[in-house]
Design a protein around this motif. Structure first.
Motif, PDB file in Angstrom:
ATOM      1  N   CYS A   1       0.729  -1.387  -0.044  1.00 58.23           N
ATOM      2  CA  CYS A   1       0.129  -0.013   0.071  1.00 58.23           C
ATOM      3  C   CYS A   1       1.024   1.259  -0.098  1.00 58.23           C
ATOM      4  CB  CYS A   1      -1.013   0.215   1.203  1.00 58.23           C
ATOM      5  SG  CYS A   1      -2.067  -1.351   1.227  1.00 58.23           S
ATOM      6  N   LEU A   2       2.153   1.156   0.031  1.00 57.77           N
ATOM      7  CA  LEU A   2       2.954   2.537  -0.057  1.00 57.77           C
ATOM      8  C   LEU A   2       3.849   2.394  -1.461  1.00 57.77           C
ATOM      9  CD1 LEU A   2       4.461   2.260   3.444  1.00 57.77           C
ATOM     10  CD2 LEU A   2       2.795   3.937   2.521  1.00 57.77           C
ATOM     11  N   PRO A   3       4.061   3.498  -1.933  1.00 61.49           N
ATOM     12  CA  PRO A   3       4.443   3.330  -3.463  1.00 61.49           C
ATOM     13  C   PRO A   3       5.662   2.470  -3.838  1.00 61.49           C
ATOM     14  CG  PRO A   3       5.135   5.560  -2.491  1.00 61.49           C
ATOM     15  CD  PRO A   3       4.239   4.835  -1.279  1.00 61.49           C
ATOM     16  N   TYR A   4       6.604   2.196  -2.973  1.00 59.02           N
ATOM     17  CA  TYR A   4       7.565   1.186  -3.347  1.00 59.02           C
ATOM     18  C   TYR A   4       7.129  -0.340  -3.590  1.00 59.02           C
ATOM     19  CZ  TYR A   4      11.881   3.949  -4.140  1.00 59.02           C
ATOM     20  OH  TYR A   4      12.874   4.385  -4.758  1.00 59.02           O
ATOM     21  N   PHE A   5       6.002  -0.450  -3.073  1.00 54.76           N
ATOM     22  CA  PHE A   5       5.727  -1.977  -3.143  1.00 54.76           C
ATOM     23  C   PHE A   5       5.402  -2.324  -4.507  1.00 54.76           C
ATOM     24  CE2 PHE A   5       2.102  -5.037  -3.091  1.00 54.76           C
ATOM     25  CZ  PHE A   5       2.817  -5.835  -2.259  1.00 54.76           C
ATOM     26  N   PRO A   6       4.689  -1.538  -5.459  1.00 51.50           N
ATOM     27  CA  PRO A   6       4.632  -2.002  -6.809  1.00 51.50           C
ATOM     28  C   PRO A   6       5.810  -2.352  -7.269  1.00 51.50           C
ATOM     29  CG  PRO A   6       3.066  -0.452  -6.565  1.00 51.50           C
ATOM     30  CD  PRO A   6       4.066  -0.588  -5.129  1.00 51.50           C
ATOM     31  N   PHE A   7       6.888  -1.530  -7.233  1.00 52.84           N
ATOM     32  CA  PHE A   7       8.376  -1.462  -7.680  1.00 52.84           C
ATOM     33  C   PHE A   7       9.181  -2.547  -7.126  1.00 52.84           C
ATOM     34  CE2 PHE A   7      12.951  -0.481  -6.795  1.00 52.84           C
ATOM     35  CZ  PHE A   7      13.333  -0.206  -7.880  1.00 52.84           C
TER      36      PHE A   7
ATOM     37  N   VAL B   1      -0.118  15.110   5.405  1.00 46.76           N
ATOM     38  CA  VAL B   1      -1.016  14.004   5.155  1.00 46.76           C
ATOM     39  C   VAL B   1      -1.485  14.035   3.747  1.00 46.76           C
ATOM     40  CG1 VAL B   1      -3.455  13.610   5.751  1.00 46.76           C
ATOM     41  CG2 VAL B   1      -1.990  14.316   7.746  1.00 46.76           C
ATOM     42  N   PHE B   2      -1.366  15.217   3.107  1.00 50.06           N
ATOM     43  CA  PHE B   2      -1.828  15.123   1.811  1.00 50.06           C
ATOM     44  C   PHE B   2      -0.646  14.451   0.888  1.00 50.06           C
ATOM     45  CE2 PHE B   2      -0.661  17.318  -2.397  1.00 50.06           C
ATOM     46  CZ  PHE B   2      -1.963  17.116  -2.937  1.00 50.06           C
ATOM     47  N   LEU B   3       0.604  14.761   1.049  1.00 47.81           N
ATOM     48  CA  LEU B   3       1.647  14.177   0.540  1.00 47.81           C
ATOM     49  C   LEU B   3       1.486  12.693   0.730  1.00 47.81           C
ATOM     50  CD1 LEU B   3       4.704  16.423   0.474  1.00 47.81           C
ATOM     51  CD2 LEU B   3       3.045  15.644  -1.414  1.00 47.81           C
ATOM     52  N   LEU B   4       1.304  12.266   2.063  1.00 44.77           N
ATOM     53  CA  LEU B   4       1.143  10.861   2.293  1.00 44.77           C
ATOM     54  C   LEU B   4      -0.034  10.212   1.478  1.00 44.77           C
ATOM     55  CD1 LEU B   4       2.391   8.712   4.357  1.00 44.77           C
ATOM     56  CD2 LEU B   4       0.726   9.211   5.872  1.00 44.77           C
ATOM     57  N   THR B   5      -1.036  10.933   1.375  1.00 40.69           N
ATOM     58  CA  THR B   5      -2.157  10.367   0.617  1.00 40.69           C
ATOM     59  C   THR B   5      -1.911  10.279  -0.794  1.00 40.69           C
ATOM     60  OG1 THR B   5      -3.533  11.622   2.260  1.00 40.69           O
ATOM     61  CG2 THR B   5      -4.714  10.648   0.196  1.00 40.69           C
ATOM     62  N   VAL B   6      -1.214  11.059  -1.493  1.00 37.21           N
ATOM     63  CA  VAL B   6      -0.520  10.618  -2.751  1.00 37.21           C
ATOM     64  C   VAL B   6       0.211   9.607  -2.593  1.00 37.21           C
ATOM     65  CG1 VAL B   6       0.803  11.606  -4.740  1.00 37.21           C
ATOM     66  CG2 VAL B   6      -0.865  13.371  -3.182  1.00 37.21           C
ATOM     67  N   SER B   7       1.099   9.487  -1.798  1.00 37.17           N
ATOM     68  CA  SER B   7       1.912   8.295  -1.722  1.00 37.17           C
ATOM     69  C   SER B   7       1.221   6.864  -1.923  1.00 37.17           C
ATOM     70  CB  SER B   7       2.869   8.190  -0.518  1.00 37.17           C
ATOM     71  OG  SER B   7       3.742   9.091  -0.734  1.00 37.17           O
ATOM     72  N   VAL B   8       0.108   6.825  -0.658  1.00 39.13           N
ATOM     73  CA  VAL B   8      -0.359   5.969  -0.521  1.00 39.13           C
ATOM     74  C   VAL B   8      -1.486   5.515  -1.981  1.00 39.13           C
ATOM     75  CG1 VAL B   8      -2.420   4.675   0.916  1.00 39.13           C
ATOM     76  CG2 VAL B   8      -0.647   5.999   1.987  1.00 39.13           C
ATOM     77  N   PHE B   9      -1.767   6.622  -2.512  1.00 38.14           N
ATOM     78  CA  PHE B   9      -2.593   6.578  -3.775  1.00 38.14           C
ATOM     79  C   PHE B   9      -1.720   5.646  -4.721  1.00 38.14           C
ATOM     80  CE2 PHE B   9      -4.354   8.040  -7.792  1.00 38.14           C
ATOM     81  CZ  PHE B   9      -5.751   7.425  -7.348  1.00 38.14           C
ATOM     82  N   ILE B  10      -0.657   6.157  -4.703  1.00 35.45           N
ATOM     83  CA  ILE B  10       0.291   5.624  -5.959  1.00 35.45           C
ATOM     84  C   ILE B  10       0.695   4.132  -5.787  1.00 35.45           C
ATOM     85  CG2 ILE B  10       2.812   5.704  -6.862  1.00 35.45           C
ATOM     86  CD1 ILE B  10       2.654   8.705  -6.588  1.00 35.45           C
TER      87      ILE B  10
ATOM     88  N   ILE C   1      -1.202   2.081  -4.095  1.00 33.41           N
ATOM     89  CA  ILE C   1      -2.571   1.119  -4.363  1.00 33.41           C
ATOM     90  C   ILE C   1      -2.734   1.176  -5.766  1.00 33.41           C
ATOM     91  CG2 ILE C   1      -4.978   1.055  -3.778  1.00 33.41           C
ATOM     92  CD1 ILE C   1      -4.452   2.121  -1.104  1.00 33.41           C
ATOM     93  N   PHE C   2      -2.748   2.643  -6.544  1.00 36.57           N
ATOM     94  CA  PHE C   2      -2.792   2.451  -8.083  1.00 36.57           C
ATOM     95  C   PHE C   2      -1.798   3.031  -8.714  1.00 36.57           C
ATOM     96  CE2 PHE C   2      -6.851   3.668  -5.755  1.00 36.57           C
ATOM     97  CZ  PHE C   2      -7.485   2.435  -5.951  1.00 36.57           C
ATOM     98  N   PRO C   3      -0.495   2.077  -8.903  1.00 33.63           N
ATOM     99  CA  PRO C   3       0.504   2.337  -9.620  1.00 33.63           C
ATOM    100  C   PRO C   3       0.279   2.631 -10.912  1.00 33.63           C
ATOM    101  CG  PRO C   3       0.655   0.055  -9.123  1.00 33.63           C
ATOM    102  CD  PRO C   3      -0.790   0.538  -8.376  1.00 33.63           C
ATOM    103  N   SER C   4      -0.599   2.222 -11.710  1.00 36.70           N
ATOM    104  CA  SER C   4      -0.810   2.642 -12.937  1.00 36.70           C
ATOM    105  C   SER C   4      -1.319   4.266 -13.244  1.00 36.70           C
ATOM    106  CB  SER C   4      -2.130   1.825 -13.524  1.00 36.70           C
ATOM    107  OG  SER C   4      -3.174   2.123 -12.821  1.00 36.70           O
ATOM    108  N   VAL C   5      -1.490   4.782 -12.258  1.00 39.09           N
ATOM    109  CA  VAL C   5      -1.576   6.446 -12.448  1.00 39.09           C
ATOM    110  C   VAL C   5      -0.181   6.884 -12.825  1.00 39.09           C
ATOM    111  CG1 VAL C   5      -3.377   6.759 -10.661  1.00 39.09           C
ATOM    112  CG2 VAL C   5      -1.013   7.110  -9.920  1.00 39.09           C
ATOM    113  N   LEU C   6       0.710   6.339 -12.712  1.00 36.10           N
ATOM    114  CA  LEU C   6       2.219   6.721 -13.361  1.00 36.10           C
ATOM    115  C   LEU C   6       2.447   6.199 -14.692  1.00 36.10           C
ATOM    116  CD1 LEU C   6       4.539   6.441 -10.113  1.00 36.10           C
ATOM    117  CD2 LEU C   6       3.135   8.554 -11.014  1.00 36.10           C
ATOM    118  N   GLN C   7       1.441   5.641 -15.335  1.00 37.55           N
ATOM    119  CA  GLN C   7       1.871   5.067 -16.567  1.00 37.55           C
ATOM    120  C   GLN C   7       2.080   5.876 -17.712  1.00 37.55           C
ATOM    121  OE1 GLN C   7       1.492   1.236 -16.852  1.00 37.55           O
ATOM    122  NE2 GLN C   7       2.652   1.647 -19.178  1.00 37.55           N
ATOM    123  N   PRO C   8       1.219   6.895 -17.691  1.00 38.94           N
ATOM    124  CA  PRO C   8       1.556   8.045 -18.873  1.00 38.94           C
ATOM    125  C   PRO C   8       2.822   8.439 -18.666  1.00 38.94           C
ATOM    126  CG  PRO C   8      -0.639   8.381 -17.961  1.00 38.94           C
ATOM    127  CD  PRO C   8       0.014   7.326 -17.037  1.00 38.94           C
TER     128      PRO C   8
END
Lengths: 193, 464
Positions: free
Chosen positions: B369-375, B433-442, B444-451
């Motif tokens: 659930c944190l951004p490095y997990f999909p990586f 909290v905002f930046l942390l939410t962005v991190s968690v969002f990435i 959980i949904f790593p495909s947002v970085l696809q473009p």
């Protein structure tokens, strides 16, 4: 370039490099850096237009002088050298570096097509600069070492590539190093006083 | 109109103006953030070399600016880097609206980012090395301590970067010779060694990474975080340009093996040191080591898989380091030398920043659930397919860093010695909290970085 001129320039480089290593007096160190940049100018002038080569001379001289500007206001003192054992160690180390450079430069010239005097002077300055970095952690010594390495690199690289932008950026780097160094050396000196 | 004028000259002029009014920190921070945000969004929205119609006007933004016979050229494919760099600048400068720091940070930070942009857009790209060296010298006043002293770590950083530049230029010259006549095996080895050594000095690869923990200890976390996130990015871009340009270098077999093993060593040593570290402030250095090691390891996985991982990791890396350093600044305030044992019960004292700090550490360790997990999962899959022998050492490094996170979590929870919250303003909490939410969002949904990934990958067709 005539062999005699090359020999003179190499001897000046050896003298300036030794002075930089052996002395802790700012006047001698500044003189050494001024000699180094003059040698660099004479070498580069042989292959680049004089105007472009002059950029190296001016930027180097300005950097060398600016670096020591904070010391200009100091009271006049006798020339300072390191204590005898330290001095001996430093001179012997510098001699060793020069001997190593004399031994390896023909091999280096096999893969880096640089005329011999340029390679000798360049490698000597790089080697002595590295030695300076290796034996002192003082800001002034580190900056002198870095300037020596950069001058050595410029000597060698000027034979491989010559462009106005290259000369301008390298001059900018030299000047910036002198300016930044001068600012922080001044603060350190004020603290010591 | 000219693209380099907009993305290089304009911010450089603005940096100078901000320097003149640097005492008004909030104003400079606000202007700096706005400029970075504007330039970042503009680089995504505006197309260079394409006519733009606005009402009665029609104009074209040319991509090239000639300077002393060489050019600064911003191709459409490079605009994404501009967005990333200026976007990162906006993320950093916005903190200075709320956190008191030295007034010089915004003008110098903006100048450094502009220098990076100039470095990646200069043609021929070999001049990048020279411009990056100029930027390195700008780091000195940026990283000098409060009492304007150049610390040992900063000095070492300057030495390593200055030594790296000649090596990279010589390597570039040797490799460029291969475009005229075929390059011999010996020349290729020499240039690869010089390139490797120069790159190792610049990127802070084992064994030349001692400046990373030193700087993280000596300067404010906000500054070290900025340097650790921005500087390696520019160096990586430079390296990818090298690999993309010279086919004979790409075919050099030892290069990718070296990337993989050096990356692994950085991960393992970073993890190991972090477990025994007693100063909280140095965690940012170990975080930077681990993330750089992971980037290097993914670069070592040759082909599309590795490049996809590398390009994906850039934003999470930036976010994790921003969160780590900003939470540290809020948590420690001016007590930068605080020992980890002194942070007992800090979760009750500075709850938001402590939680964000711990989550950023866990993020770098690849917790779900944190951004490095999909990586990390992607990296493990790639390694399973290509070189499974590297999985165990990788996991050892990551687990060590995870243990360190658990150790800190334990200390932060222990004791409830503080009854009142301290020093976390509402704005800082919202931002964290905002930046942390962005991190968690990435996460959980790593495909947002696809473009973003696709655009980055398009720049390096020969590395895919």
């Amino acid at each position: 370039m005539s062999g005699f001129l090359a020999l003179i320039l190499i001897l000046f480089t050896v003298a300036a490099g030794m002075l930089l290593i052996a002395s802790e007096d700012w006047r001698l160190n500044m003189t050494a850096l001024l000699i180094i940049y003059t040698v660099l100018f004479f070498l580069v002038m042989q292959i680049w237009p004089t105007g472009l080569a002059a950029i190296k001379l001016i930027s180097g001289w300005v950097a060398a002088i600016v670096l020591f500007v904070p010391r200009f206001s100091q009271r006049e003192q006798p020339l300072q050298f390191f204590p005898q054992p330290v001095l001996l160690f430093r001179i012997l180390s510098a001699v060793l570096v020069i001997v190593v450079v004399q031994a390896i430069y023909p091999a280096v010239s096999l893969w880096l097509p640089v005329p011999h005097p340029y390679l000798q002077v360049g490698l000597m300055l790089i080697g002595l600069g590295l030695l300076q970095l290796g034996i002192s952690q003082r800001l002034s010594s580190v900056l002198q070492g870095l300037l020596s390495i950069l001058a050595g690199f410029e000597t060698v690289y000027s034979t491989l590539e010559g462009s106005a932008l290259l000369a301008a950026i390298l001059a900018g780097i030299t000047l910036a190093m002198g300016l930044v160094g001068s600012f922080y050396l001044d603060i350190q000196r004020e603290d010591q006083e | 109109m000219n693209a380099p004028l907009i993305w290089i000259v304009f911010p450089l002029v603005m940096a100078f103006i901000l320097f003149l009014i640097r005492r008004r920190q909030r104003l400079t921070a606000a202007v700096g953030t706005f400029i970075c945000l504007f330039l970042s969004l503009a680089s995504l929205a505006v197309e260079v070399d394409v006519p733009i119609k606005t009402g009665f006007f029609e104009f074209t933004i040319r991509n090239e600016l000639l300077v002393l016979g060489r050019s600064f050229s911003i191709a459409a494919s490079e605009q994404v880097w501009l967005a990333v760099l200026y976007g990162a600048g906006a993320f950093w400068f916005v903190w200075l609206l709320f956190i008191q720091q030295r007034p010089i940070y915004v003008p110098l930070g903006l100048a450094i980012i502009t220098g990076m942009v100039a470095a990646i857009t200069v043609k021929p790209f070999i001049y990048t090395a020279l411009i990056l060296e100029m930027v390195t010298i700008s780091y000195i006043p940026f990283m000098a301590s409060e009492d304007a002293r150049v610390t040992k770590g900063v000095l070492r950083f300057l030495i390593y970067q200055t030594l790296g530049m000649p090596l990279l230029l010589f390597a570039g010259w040797l490799l460029a010779g291969g475009e005229i006549s075929p390059i011999s095996g010996a020349s290729l080895t020499q240039s690869a060694v010089m390139l490797g050594l120069g790159f190792a000095l610049w990127f802070g690869v084992f064994p030349f990474y001692s400046w990373i923990p030193m700087i993280s200890e000596e300067v404010s976390p906000l500054v070290s975080g900025f340097v650790f996130s921005i500087h390696p990015l520019a160096v990586l871009i430079f390296l990818m340009d090298f690999l993309n340009t010279y086919p004979w270098l790409r075919e050099f077999p030892a290069l990718y093996i070296a990337f993989r093993w050096l990356g692994l060593i950085m991960i393992i040593t970073g993890g190991l040191w972090s477990v025994f570290e007693q100063k909280a402030i140095k965690m940012i250095g170990y975080g930077a080591l681990i993330s750089s090691g992971l980037a290097l390891l993914s670069l070592g996985i040759r082909g599309e898989g590795g490049m996809q991982l590398l390009t994906y990791s850039m934003l999470p890396r930036m976010l994790s380091l921003i969160l780590l350093s900003c939470s540290l600044v809020v948590m420690l305030k001016n007590r930068l030398g605080l020992q980890i044992q002194d942070l007992r019960g800090y979760l009750w004292k500075t709850p938001t920043s402590s939680a964000v700090f711990l989550l950023s550490l866990f993020s770098l360790a690849g917790v779900p659930c944190l951004p490095y997990f999909p990586f990390l999962t992607g990296l493990l899959i790639e390694l399973t397919l290509r070189s499974s022998g590297l999985i165990i050492p990788l996991l050892i490094g990551i687990i060590l860093f995870l243990i360190n996170g658990y150790r800190l979590l334990n200390i932060f929870f222990k004791g409830k010695e503080f009854s009142e919250h301290e020093g976390e303003s509402l704005a800082v909490r919202i931002l964290l909290v905002f930046l942390l939410t962005v991190s968690v969002f990435i996460g959980i949904f790593p495909s947002v970085l696809q473009p973003l990934q696709t655009q980055l990958l398009n720049q390096y067709p020969f590395l895919l």
